[in-house]
Design an enzyme around this catalytic site. Structure first.
Site, PDB file in Angstrom:
ATOM      1  N   LEU A 108       7.418  -2.070  -1.885  1.00 56.48           N
ATOM      2  CA  LEU A 108       7.464  -2.981  -0.738  1.00 56.48           C
ATOM      3  C   LEU A 108       8.911  -3.358  -0.466  1.00 56.48           C
ATOM      4  O   LEU A 108       9.369  -3.403   0.674  1.00 56.48           O
ATOM      5  CB  LEU A 108       6.619  -4.223  -1.035  1.00 56.48           C
ATOM      6  CG  LEU A 108       5.143  -3.956  -1.379  1.00 56.48           C
ATOM      7  CD1 LEU A 108       4.413  -5.263  -1.662  1.00 56.48           C
ATOM      8  CD2 LEU A 108       4.449  -3.228  -0.230  1.00 56.48           C
ATOM      9  N   GLY A 142       5.262   5.606  12.516  1.00 54.47           N
ATOM     10  CA  GLY A 142       4.742   4.811  11.403  1.00 54.47           C
ATOM     11  C   GLY A 142       5.005   3.343  11.655  1.00 54.47           C
ATOM     12  O   GLY A 142       6.045   2.959  12.176  1.00 54.47           O
ATOM     13  N   HIS A 172      -1.232   7.080  -7.443  1.00 61.30           N
ATOM     14  CA  HIS A 172      -0.980   5.806  -6.812  1.00 61.30           C
ATOM     15  C   HIS A 172       0.184   5.844  -5.832  1.00 61.30           C
ATOM     16  O   HIS A 172       0.168   5.201  -4.783  1.00 61.30           O
ATOM     17  CB  HIS A 172      -0.680   4.816  -7.937  1.00 61.30           C
ATOM     18  CG  HIS A 172      -0.380   3.444  -7.478  1.00 61.30           C
ATOM     19  ND1 HIS A 172      -1.247   2.730  -6.689  1.00 61.30           N
ATOM     20  CD2 HIS A 172       0.688   2.641  -7.665  1.00 61.30           C
ATOM     21  CE1 HIS A 172      -0.718   1.545  -6.439  1.00 61.30           C
ATOM     22  NE2 HIS A 172       0.460   1.477  -7.001  1.00 61.30           N
ATOM     23  N   ARG A 227       8.550   4.873 -10.319  1.00 64.91           N
ATOM     24  CA  ARG A 227       8.832   3.633  -9.599  1.00 64.91           C
ATOM     25  C   ARG A 227       8.357   2.430 -10.391  1.00 64.91           C
ATOM     26  O   ARG A 227       7.255   2.445 -10.944  1.00 64.91           O
ATOM     27  CB  ARG A 227       8.121   3.649  -8.239  1.00 64.91           C
ATOM     28  CG  ARG A 227       8.237   2.327  -7.506  1.00 64.91           C
ATOM     29  CD  ARG A 227       7.607   2.362  -6.142  1.00 64.91           C
ATOM     30  NE  ARG A 227       6.158   2.422  -6.144  1.00 64.91           N
ATOM     31  CZ  ARG A 227       5.360   1.378  -6.363  1.00 64.91           C
ATOM     32  NH1 ARG A 227       5.862   0.193  -6.633  1.00 64.91           N
ATOM     33  NH2 ARG A 227       4.049   1.524  -6.304  1.00 64.91           N
ATOM     34  N   GLY A 267       8.268   1.138   8.910  1.00 64.69           N
ATOM     35  CA  GLY A 267       8.292   1.411  10.346  1.00 64.69           C
ATOM     36  C   GLY A 267       8.308   0.145  11.189  1.00 64.69           C
ATOM     37  O   GLY A 267       9.087   0.026  12.142  1.00 64.69           O
ATOM     38  N   ARG A 277       3.350   2.254 -17.649  1.00 64.70           N
ATOM     39  CA  ARG A 277       2.315   2.938 -16.867  1.00 64.70           C
ATOM     40  C   ARG A 277       2.065   4.380 -17.298  1.00 64.70           C
ATOM     41  O   ARG A 277       0.937   4.783 -17.525  1.00 64.70           O
ATOM     42  CB  ARG A 277       2.705   2.972 -15.389  1.00 64.70           C
ATOM     43  CG  ARG A 277       2.489   1.672 -14.684  1.00 64.70           C
ATOM     44  CD  ARG A 277       2.781   1.800 -13.198  1.00 64.70           C
ATOM     45  NE  ARG A 277       2.565   0.490 -12.572  1.00 64.70           N
ATOM     46  CZ  ARG A 277       2.795   0.217 -11.299  1.00 64.70           C
ATOM     47  NH1 ARG A 277       3.244   1.154 -10.488  1.00 64.70           N
ATOM     48  NH2 ARG A 277       2.566  -0.981 -10.804  1.00 64.70           N
ATOM     49  N   HIS A 319      -1.333   5.567 -11.892  1.00 68.84           N
ATOM     50  CA  HIS A 319      -1.494   4.166 -12.297  1.00 68.84           C
ATOM     51  C   HIS A 319      -2.597   4.066 -13.342  1.00 68.84           C
ATOM     52  O   HIS A 319      -3.686   4.593 -13.140  1.00 68.84           O
ATOM     53  CB  HIS A 319      -1.856   3.339 -11.062  1.00 68.84           C
ATOM     54  CG  HIS A 319      -1.660   1.880 -11.253  1.00 68.84           C
ATOM     55  ND1 HIS A 319      -2.484   1.134 -12.061  1.00 68.84           N
ATOM     56  CD2 HIS A 319      -0.742   1.034 -10.763  1.00 68.84           C
ATOM     57  CE1 HIS A 319      -2.067  -0.124 -12.035  1.00 68.84           C
ATOM     58  NE2 HIS A 319      -1.013  -0.212 -11.256  1.00 68.84           N
TER      59      HIS A 319
HETATM   60  C1  LIG Z   1      -3.511   0.147  -3.909  1.00 64.31           C
HETATM   61  C2  LIG Z   1      -2.018   0.071  -3.811  1.00 64.31           C
HETATM   62  C3  LIG Z   1      -1.349  -1.066  -4.258  1.00 64.31           C
HETATM   63  C4  LIG Z   1       0.043  -1.147  -4.167  1.00 64.31           C
HETATM   64  N1  LIG Z   1       0.659  -2.285  -4.624  1.00 64.31           N
HETATM   65  C5  LIG Z   1       2.011  -2.374  -4.524  1.00 64.31           C
HETATM   66  C6  LIG Z   1       2.686  -3.570  -4.951  1.00 64.31           C
HETATM   67  O1  LIG Z   1       2.069  -4.515  -5.438  1.00 64.31           O
HETATM   68  N2  LIG Z   1       4.023  -3.631  -4.825  1.00 64.31           N
HETATM   69  C7  LIG Z   1       4.752  -2.606  -4.285  1.00 64.31           C
HETATM   70  O2  LIG Z   1       5.965  -2.728  -4.171  1.00 64.31           O
HETATM   71  N3  LIG Z   1       4.141  -1.478  -3.860  1.00 64.31           N
HETATM   72  C8  LIG Z   1       2.794  -1.328  -3.974  1.00 64.31           C
HETATM   73  N4  LIG Z   1       2.180  -0.171  -3.533  1.00 64.31           N
HETATM   74  C9  LIG Z   1       2.969   0.867  -2.851  1.00 64.31           C
HETATM   75  C10 LIG Z   1       3.291   0.449  -1.411  1.00 64.31           C
HETATM   76  O3  LIG Z   1       2.191  -0.231  -0.861  1.00 64.31           O
HETATM   77  C11 LIG Z   1       3.606   1.631  -0.496  1.00 64.31           C
HETATM   78  O4  LIG Z   1       4.488   2.495  -1.115  1.00 64.31           O
HETATM   79  C12 LIG Z   1       4.278   1.138   0.793  1.00 64.31           C
HETATM   80  O5  LIG Z   1       3.530   0.118   1.378  1.00 64.31           O
HETATM   81  C13 LIG Z   1       4.499   2.269   1.779  1.00 64.31           C
HETATM   82  O6  LIG Z   1       4.975   1.732   3.003  1.00 64.31           O
HETATM   83  P1  LIG Z   1       5.482   2.666   4.173  1.00 64.31           P
HETATM   84  O7  LIG Z   1       5.920   1.760   5.265  1.00 64.31           O
HETATM   85  O8  LIG Z   1       6.469   3.621   3.649  1.00 64.31           O
HETATM   86  O9  LIG Z   1       4.229   3.532   4.625  1.00 64.31           O
HETATM   87  P2  LIG Z   1       2.723   3.138   5.058  1.00 64.31           P
HETATM   88  O10 LIG Z   1       2.444   1.708   4.953  1.00 64.31           O
HETATM   89  O11 LIG Z   1       1.854   4.110   4.346  1.00 64.31           O
HETATM   90  O12 LIG Z   1       2.685   3.452   6.607  1.00 64.31           O
HETATM   91  C14 LIG Z   1       2.649   4.743   7.121  1.00 64.31           C
HETATM   92  C15 LIG Z   1       2.570   4.646   8.611  1.00 64.31           C
HETATM   93  O13 LIG Z   1       2.825   5.917   9.163  1.00 64.31           O
HETATM   94  C16 LIG Z   1       1.860   6.255  10.111  1.00 64.31           C
HETATM   95  N5  LIG Z   1       1.777   7.721  10.101  1.00 64.31           N
HETATM   96  C17 LIG Z   1       1.750   8.554   9.024  1.00 64.31           C
HETATM   97  N6  LIG Z   1       1.715   9.841   9.422  1.00 64.31           N
HETATM   98  C18 LIG Z   1       1.723   9.818  10.763  1.00 64.31           C
HETATM   99  C19 LIG Z   1       1.681  10.832  11.750  1.00 64.31           C
HETATM  100  N7  LIG Z   1       1.643  12.122  11.445  1.00 64.31           N
HETATM  101  N8  LIG Z   1       1.675  10.447  13.055  1.00 64.31           N
HETATM  102  C20 LIG Z   1       1.712   9.129  13.406  1.00 64.31           C
HETATM  103  N9  LIG Z   1       1.751   8.144  12.501  1.00 64.31           N
HETATM  104  C21 LIG Z   1       1.760   8.477  11.198  1.00 64.31           C
HETATM  105  C22 LIG Z   1       0.623   5.511   9.728  1.00 64.31           C
HETATM  106  O14 LIG Z   1      -0.194   5.300  10.841  1.00 64.31           O
HETATM  107  C23 LIG Z   1       1.236   4.217   9.184  1.00 64.31           C
HETATM  108  O15 LIG Z   1       1.465   3.337  10.247  1.00 64.31           O
HETATM  109  C24 LIG Z   1       0.788  -0.071  -3.627  1.00 64.31           C
HETATM  110  C25 LIG Z   1       0.124   1.066  -3.196  1.00 64.31           C
HETATM  111  C26 LIG Z   1      -1.266   1.161  -3.319  1.00 64.31           C
HETATM  112  C27 LIG Z   1      -1.927   2.443  -2.955  1.00 64.31           C
END
Ligand SMILES: Cc1cc2nc3c(=O)[nH]c(=O)nc-3n(C[C@H](O)[C@H](O)[C@H](O)COP(=O)(O)OP(=O)(O)OC[C@H]3O[C@@H](n4cnc5c(N)ncnc54)[C@H](O)[C@@H]3O)c2cc1C
Ligand code: SF4
Ligand code: FES
Lengths: 258, 639
Positions: free
Chosen positions: B442, B41, B402, B436, B46, B331, B267
């Protein structure tokens, strides 16, 4: 309210892999809601193809909100299609008409080899960033964020450049396959900020030279700006050239004061 | 049998993290390069973890199914990121952010982890500014903040409506630098399809190359999953199309406990589904509720357009039901109220599946210019998607999935129940309890990746110095590869009649209807009786065209839907067993006279962590009791 478009003909580029010559294939969409997005129309096509036992059309997409930069289609010869400032995934069928023929191709650029059908390999963009599109600030030692005040107009200009989504439409739209708009947006984002000054000259040198290794050269057509879904300004290209020239002078310290 | 030991360090809450850091084992800088760490990830969690581990000197391999690390779903976050900087002197502090997060999570998160999160939140902003993130500024040049739901202070940092994009680009650039220096190897368009456990430790992963279809193994001393959330189990959600549960689920099947799968966040302000071709839903920022008024017609058989419906025939139900909070009700409460309005037949729009969010009063009061300044870009985005101009016609909104609070169970060190296997970001369950707060995901992803994992991993690796670890020739790796090949071949061989998307939609409908905004014992039982036959049909009647030796998105999707089915069953089981309402988990049987959630602290102040037994319908439930030493359990009220 929802209307339907009928009798669309899609001419879609099919190519089984990088070494295949590729060809157009025609498909009919009998009816589609004008509320559907362009990619949802392709989803419908793919469901139909699977139903007929045929292989679905491969295309890149992810967020479908115009922010991840994954979607990348040439629609009737225009990168991201007819609506200005709009990525393919944000384009809706209400911009099209019944009985229309729509030609769908991948990005065409030497630096973006076709992977399959409509999917291309844009990793040359990553190489440009790896060469210098960063600020060296290892985790841990950062000073308090408010110790570096940044004038609002400067932060705003940096943000205008940073909005680039890395989609590659600028390259696809350019008759030379140049990546100047993308590269200059990244250079400007960092070179405008006080935090970016220490590496300003080495950054622009490394990024421009890596860009030149992979992409064609810019001859100021301006097609890139017109195709860009984030309306990134070509003024950033001028900024990049200026910084690059300065970086090339031996006595940078003097020249930077001009 | 899994054992749940949270390993919370001793001491006063404010000293636990410092105590941990002074007691943990260290790897000498010259020895770090002897260790290989796999990071799966490249989202916020990640990318920040991989860049930091590489800077420290570890050999790092990064895997992502995206074509570039910059495309991870984190890019789509709009609103902002919290940090207890107290730059505005409005009374914020680490303790207040800690308290707000525990309360916002409806007292279902672990105090120790959440306090650490609040502590390191301040370092995140410093780090991101140093990376060149162009956060919004005031005219004096200092950082600007906005306020968000569930907090009485302004602690949210933002970059226009693209905070996630700018943060991810910051972390991606830092990662790109390490790739350029040769400290990180990047495997893009490569999907994890299994994790390998040998002698009780995670020995590495098995991946599928999405361009050639090749299956290969990678061994490492430690593996970190930063693979995001599983909201797409609902089919329609605000998540990016490729988000999926496969990495977490495959780890679960190898022994990692899965915690609180039923905690999902809905949401309230998303654009409703327009028709059957709809593939995903788009979030409209919550900030719109500051000036928009939510209403539906009083009568179910209303046929007039919005502007023709007089005041006396409108029901401003949030203002009516929650007079003190009105349109700014939290929410979960606003979401459920919208559902009730639509379920009563009073929904609006061609499919009667939304409620109005009306700006006409704000336009009259403030003038169109002010409204445009505040929300112009959101109005444009709405018009692009819905084809209606919100200055003239009220917006239509409806709740959508969401975020998922549930995920892989991890201890204080972010290690799963499998030694050597870690989970960070949305993929773990750790910090948000049952709900949450906005702008906290983030923060958590970056806290985990920048400031927690780089320390805790060393504590695990130090004793492994100079000990040999299994390589990819080990029979367990070979067996996992054979299993993975057989799995993907099987999808191709079924040659049934229905596409993976068809099954995904059907699955999503069941989960949404019975395990969505409002759950009941009866509904969950129904879901649990409908899911296994549908899953059986999937296994018998799936059709995947094309082959396994080149890019085949239908095949990729088949694998993901398979895992979603199994997760869906576990979600429903978890929701059924949790006989209380808390945060995003609302069981209709457990509510007070005002329709507010009723927790049962006596019986459910615990984390439910599920152990894989070979069949999700028969998973074993374990409980980790939550101890509240610093904050007293109280009813979550925003009145
Ligand atoms: C529309 C929207 C708006 C949001 N706004 C906010 C906000 O304003 N503030 C806030 O705090 N949060 C917000 N969130 C929530 C937040 O964006 C996410 O919870 C957060 O970014 C998740 O980050 P992450 O690094 O955990 O995973 P992600 O960013 O989802 O990254 C996952 C990574 O894992 C990789 N991956 C997954 N499975 C595999 C696999 N099997 N093999 C290889 N690679 C894999 C993908 O390629 C990717 O690189 C929002 C979410 C959404 C949907
Ligand atoms: S400059 Fe515009 S067109 Fe080019 S990659 Fe960036 S967003 Fe895409
Ligand atoms: S799919 Fe993300 S920008 Fe189009």
């Amino acid at each position: 309210m929802s209307n339907h478009l009928t009798n669309l003909t899609l001419k879609v580029w099919r190519q089984s892999g990088p070494n295949d010559g590729g060809h157009f294939e025609s498909y009919r969409i009998d009816s589609i809601s004008d509320e559907a997005s362009f990619l949802e129309m392709l989803d419908v096509l793919n469901e139909k193809l699977i139903g007929d036992g045929k292989e679905a059309v491969v295309f890149d997409h992810d967020c479908r909100e115009g922010i991840c930069g994954t979607c990348s289609l040439m629609i009737d010869g225009q990168a991201h299609g007819p609506q200005r400032g709009t990525a393919t995934c944000q384009l809706h069928m209400r911009k099209f008409q019944s009985n229309q023929e729509i030609v769908i191709e991948p990005w065409r650029a030497t630096a973006f080899p076709i992977v399959k059908d409509l999917m291309v390999d844009r990793s040359a963009f990553d190489r440009i960033v790896e060469a210098g599109g960063f600020i060296t600030a290892p985790t841990g030692g950062a000073p308090d964020a408010n110790l570096i005040p940044i004038a609002k107009p400067v932060a705003d200009a940096s943000m205008d450049a940073a909005e680039c989504i890395g989609c590659g439409a600028c390259v696809a739209a350019c008759p030379n396959g140049a990546a100047n708009l993308f590269t200059s947006a990244k250079v400007a984002h960092l070179n405008l900020l006080p935090q970016g000054q220490a590496e300003r000259w080495s950054r622009v040198e490394a990024m421009v030279e890596t860009m030149d290794e992979h992409f064609g050269s810019c001859t100021n057509h301006g097609e890139c700006e017109a195709a860009c879904p984030k309306s990134i300004s070509i003024d950033f290209i001028a900024m990049m050239h200026k910084d690059y020239r300065k970086a090339k002078f031996k006595n940078r310290r003097l020249i930077a004061q001009i | 049998m899994v054992e749940l030991n949270a390993k919370i360090p001793a001491g006063d809450i404010a000293e636990k993290w410092d105590n941990y850091k002074s007691d943990m084992k260290l790897v000498n800088p010259n020895n770090k390069r002897k260790f290989k760490v796999i990071v799966v990830g490249s989202g916020l969690a990640g990318a920040s973890a991989a860049a930091t581990l590489a800077e420290l000197g570890y050999q790092v391999d990064v895997f992502t199914f995206h074509d570039s690390p910059r495309r991870a779903h984190s890019i789509a976050a709009q609103g902002g990121i919290n940090a207890a900087k107290n730059y505005h002197g409005d009374g914020d502090s680490v303790h207040r952010l800690f308290y707000d997060t525990i309360k916002g999570g409806d007292f279902r998160a672990r105090e120790g982890n959440v306090h650490r999160l609040a502590q390191v939140s301040v370092n995140i902003i410093d780090q991101m500014v140093a990376q060149g993130v162009p956060f919004a500024r005031e005219y004096g040049g200092l950082l600007d903040n906005r306020s968000f739901g569930g907090a009485q202070v302004s602690r949210t940092f933002y970059a226009r409506g693209q905070t996630g994009q700018q943060l991810l680009l910051g972390a991606y650039q830092q990662l790109a630098r390490q790739i350029g220096l040769g400290n990180v190897r990047l495997f893009n368009r490569t999907e994890l399809v299994d994790t390998v456990v040998i002698d009780g430790r995670c020995a590495g992963i098995v991946v599928r190359d999405l361009i050639t279809g090749e299956i290969a193994s990678h061994a490492a001393h430690a593996t970190v999953l930063c693979t995001g959330g599983y909201g797409n189990v609902f089919f329609l959600s605000t998540n990016a199309m490729q988000c999926n549960v496969t990495a977490a689920w495959r780890a679960h099947r190898q022994g990692a406990a899965f915690a609180n799968p039923c905690y999902t966040q809905i949401h309230p302000t998303c654009i409703p589904q327009a028709d059957d071709t709809q593939s995903k839903l788009t979030l409209m920022s919550e900030s719109l509720r500051n000036d928009g008024r939510v209403w539906v017609p009083k009568n179910a058989d209303e046929t007039r357009s919005a502007d023709q419906i007089p005041e006396e025939d409108r029901d401003y139900y949030l203002e009516r039901l929650y007079p003190s909070f009105g349109n700014l009700a939290p929410r979960d409460i606003s979401s459920r109220a919208a559902k009730r309005a639509v379920d009563s037949g009073r929904g609006v729009g061609p499919l009667k599946n939304g409620v109005y969010l009306d700006f006409s009063a704000a336009i009259n009061r403030l003038g169109k210019g002010v409204v445009q300044e505040r929300y112009g870009n959101l109005f444009e985005m709405y018009e692009r998607i819905a084809g209606e101009n919100p200055y003239d016609v009220p917006m239509r909104i409806y709740p959508a999935t969401h975020y998922t609070m549930g995920g892989l169970w991890v201890d204080y060190e972010l290690m799963t129940t499998v030694p050597g296997l870690y989970a960070a970001g949305e993929a773990n369950f750790s910090d948000h309890g049952a709900n949450r707060l906005g702008a906290s995901a983030l923060m958590q992803g970056l806290a985990d990746g920048y400031f927690v994992l780089p320390y805790t991993i060393g504590n695990y690796l130090a004793p492994m110095l100079n000990k040999s670890t299994p390589g990819v020739d080990h029979p367990e790796f070979k067996a996992a590869e054979t299993g993975a090949r057989a799995r993907y071949q099987q999808y191709l061989d079924i040659k049934g009649t229905r596409s993976p998307d068809w099954f995904h939609r059907e699955l999503g409908k069941i989960i949404w209807d019975y395990c969505g905004m409002e759950r009941t014992e009866q509904g969950l039982e129904k879901a649990l009786s409908e899911l296994p036959p549908l899953y059986e049909e999937f296994q018998k009647d799936l059709r995947v065209t094309g082959d396994g030796a080149s890019t085949n998105q239908t095949l990729e999707k088949a694998g993901r839907v398979d895992d979603f089915f199994q997760l869906g069953m576990l979600m429903c089981k978890d929701a059924l067993e949790r006989n209380e309402s808390c945060g995003g988990h609302f069981r209709a049987e457990y509510q007070d006279e005002e329709g507010e959630a009723q927790r049962d602290d006596e019986n459910f102040a615990h984390v439910a962590a599920w152990e894989w037994t070979g069949d999700p319908m028969n998973a074993t439930r374990h409980a980790e009791e939550l101890e509240f030493e610093t904050i007293h359990l109280a009813k979550r009220s925003y009145k």
